[in-house]
Design an enzyme around this catalytic site. Sequence first.
Site, PDB file in Angstrom:
ATOM      1  NE  ARG A   1      -3.879   0.452   1.870  1.00 28.13           N
ATOM      2  CZ  ARG A   1      -5.109   0.459   2.393  1.00 28.13           C
ATOM      3  NH1 ARG A   1      -5.367   1.154   3.480  1.00 28.13           N
ATOM      4  NH2 ARG A   1      -6.082  -0.212   1.812  1.00 28.13           N
TER       5      ARG A   1
ATOM      6  CG  HIS B   1      -8.276  -0.021  -3.093  1.00 23.84           C
ATOM      7  ND1 HIS B   1      -7.540  -1.147  -2.806  1.00 23.84           N
ATOM      8  CD2 HIS B   1      -8.922   0.298  -1.930  1.00 23.84           C
ATOM      9  CE1 HIS B   1      -7.723  -1.477  -1.536  1.00 23.84           C
ATOM     10  NE2 HIS B   1      -8.563  -0.626  -0.990  1.00 23.84           N
TER      11      HIS B   1
ATOM     12  CD  GLN C   1     -12.913  -1.848  -1.365  1.00 25.58           C
ATOM     13  OE1 GLN C   1     -12.145  -1.869  -0.422  1.00 25.58           O
ATOM     14  NE2 GLN C   1     -14.133  -2.341  -1.285  1.00 25.58           N
TER      15      GLN C   1
ATOM     16  CG  ASP D   1     -13.714   6.112  -1.083  1.00 24.34           C
ATOM     17  OD1 ASP D   1     -13.627   5.899   0.141  1.00 24.34           O
ATOM     18  OD2 ASP D   1     -12.720   6.161  -1.838  1.00 24.34           O
TER      19      ASP D   1
ATOM     20  CB  CYS E   1     -14.228   0.999  -0.291  1.00 26.36           C
ATOM     21  SG  CYS E   1     -13.761   2.709  -0.036  1.00 26.36           S
TER      22      CYS E   1
ATOM     23  NE  ARG F   1     -10.531  -5.556  -0.009  1.00 30.69           N
ATOM     24  CZ  ARG F   1      -9.727  -4.571   0.403  1.00 30.69           C
ATOM     25  NH1 ARG F   1     -10.228  -3.494   0.951  1.00 30.69           N
ATOM     26  NH2 ARG F   1      -8.416  -4.639   0.217  1.00 30.69           N
TER      27      ARG F   1
HETATM   28  N1   CP Z   1     -11.284  -0.471   2.053  1.00 33.95           N
HETATM   29  C1   CP Z   1     -10.026  -0.574   2.521  1.00 33.95           C
HETATM   30  O1   CP Z   1      -9.072  -0.784   1.786  1.00 33.95           O
HETATM   31  O2   CP Z   1      -9.938  -0.426   3.857  1.00 33.95           O
HETATM   32  P1   CP Z   1      -8.589  -0.270   4.690  1.00 33.95           P
HETATM   33  O3   CP Z   1      -8.037   1.090   4.386  1.00 33.95           O
HETATM   34  O4   CP Z   1      -9.024  -0.399   6.118  1.00 33.95           O
HETATM   35  O5   CP Z   1      -7.646  -1.332   4.280  1.00 33.95           O
HETATM   36  N1  NVA Z   2     -10.105   6.523  -1.347  1.00 33.08           N
HETATM   37  C1  NVA Z   2      -9.768   6.057  -0.025  1.00 33.08           C
HETATM   38  C2  NVA Z   2      -9.915   4.590   0.074  1.00 33.08           C
HETATM   39  C3  NVA Z   2      -9.624   4.003   1.425  1.00 33.08           C
HETATM   40  C4  NVA Z   2      -9.734   2.523   1.462  1.00 33.08           C
HETATM   41  C5  NVA Z   2      -8.367   6.499   0.326  1.00 33.08           C
HETATM   42  O1  NVA Z   2      -7.472   6.400  -0.528  1.00 33.08           O
HETATM   43  O2  NVA Z   2      -8.147   6.961   1.439  1.00 33.08           O
END
Ligand code: CP
Ligand code: NVA
Length: 316
Positions: free
Chosen positions: A107, A134, A137, A235, A274, A302
């Site tokens: 990430r 993502h 997701q 989101d 999400c 997930r």
């Molecule tokens: N939706 C998602 O990726 O959640 P987290 O940021 O908790 O991993």
């Molecule tokens: N768009 C959000 C998704 C979190 C899972 C972010 O990047 O913070």
Amino acid sequence: MNPVRSLRHLITDQDLSPNEIWKLFELTKELKESAPNKTFDLLRGKNLAMIFQKPSTRTRVSFEVAMNQLGGHALYLSSSDLQLSRGESIEDTARTLSRYVDGILARVFDHQDIIKLAKNSSVPVINGLSSDFHPCQALTDLFTIWEKRGTPHQCFGKGLSVSFVGDGDNNVTNSLLLLCARLGINLKIGCPAKYKISQGILDLAKSDILKNKVKIEIFSDPREAVKDVEVIYTDVWVSMGRKDEKERIETLSPFQVNKKLLSFAKKGAMVMHCLPAHRGQEIVDEVIDGPNSIVFDQAENRLHVQKAILTFLLKA
Ligand code: CP
Ligand code: NVA
């Protein structure tokens, strides 16, 4: 699933063909129905390194549990604890980790970092969220819609219409668009002009859009975007790493998913997010906790989708 093993990564949703995506969904269903102790042989003895430059609840925990349930092991590596924090390059990190583990999940803030990881890794690299995409997701989101609609083998059935409302210019929206285009699903996006899907993403999806005759529509009025749709997705307005928080909240406030907005959608429309949610901003309690919400089933999935992704990419 893939008898000829060659190095595969999951960096964007376009790394999988439609056929592979459907096979992944079928495998997800199978794994979801299997008792966890029946899946221990799938990745027995395999190790997954998980690099996190940003916080995570779902991605971190579901990947870690997925590896355990598949008989393997996951290592959580906060980037601040790695030599990355002292200037070691992404390239050398990828080369080194590849000598120890069977897969790398990352990430990252900058999407280029995940590309550098993949280019220098000799094991599969999975994007666990970057500035731009993502993919895990979006795969979960469309699997969840397919599961909830109960349509048969490799088909979403007729009349599916999906709407995304809110920040039209983030990693989740981008991946949702790429995957909808790839699987032939029409998508309506309700967002302000300032935060709308970028031309670069539309260009990336162009060949799938044309091939699958997909309609991507962008509306500045959220009521138009959700009119008669079966799925409303939202989101956060301020994604991790975004700086213009105050301005975003002001500009995006007409795009809140509340009961009034829901009343413009099809009766019984499914509400998705999400997570994490900023309750009271992009979505209100009575909707996220209400009868239309499938948000926590989506979160649970997930885990199941991740197990299928790991099996697909890491199984010898
Ligand atoms: N939706 C998602 O990726 O959640 P987290 O940021 O908790 O991993
Ligand atoms: N768009 C959000 C998704 C979190 C899972 C972010 O990047 O913070």
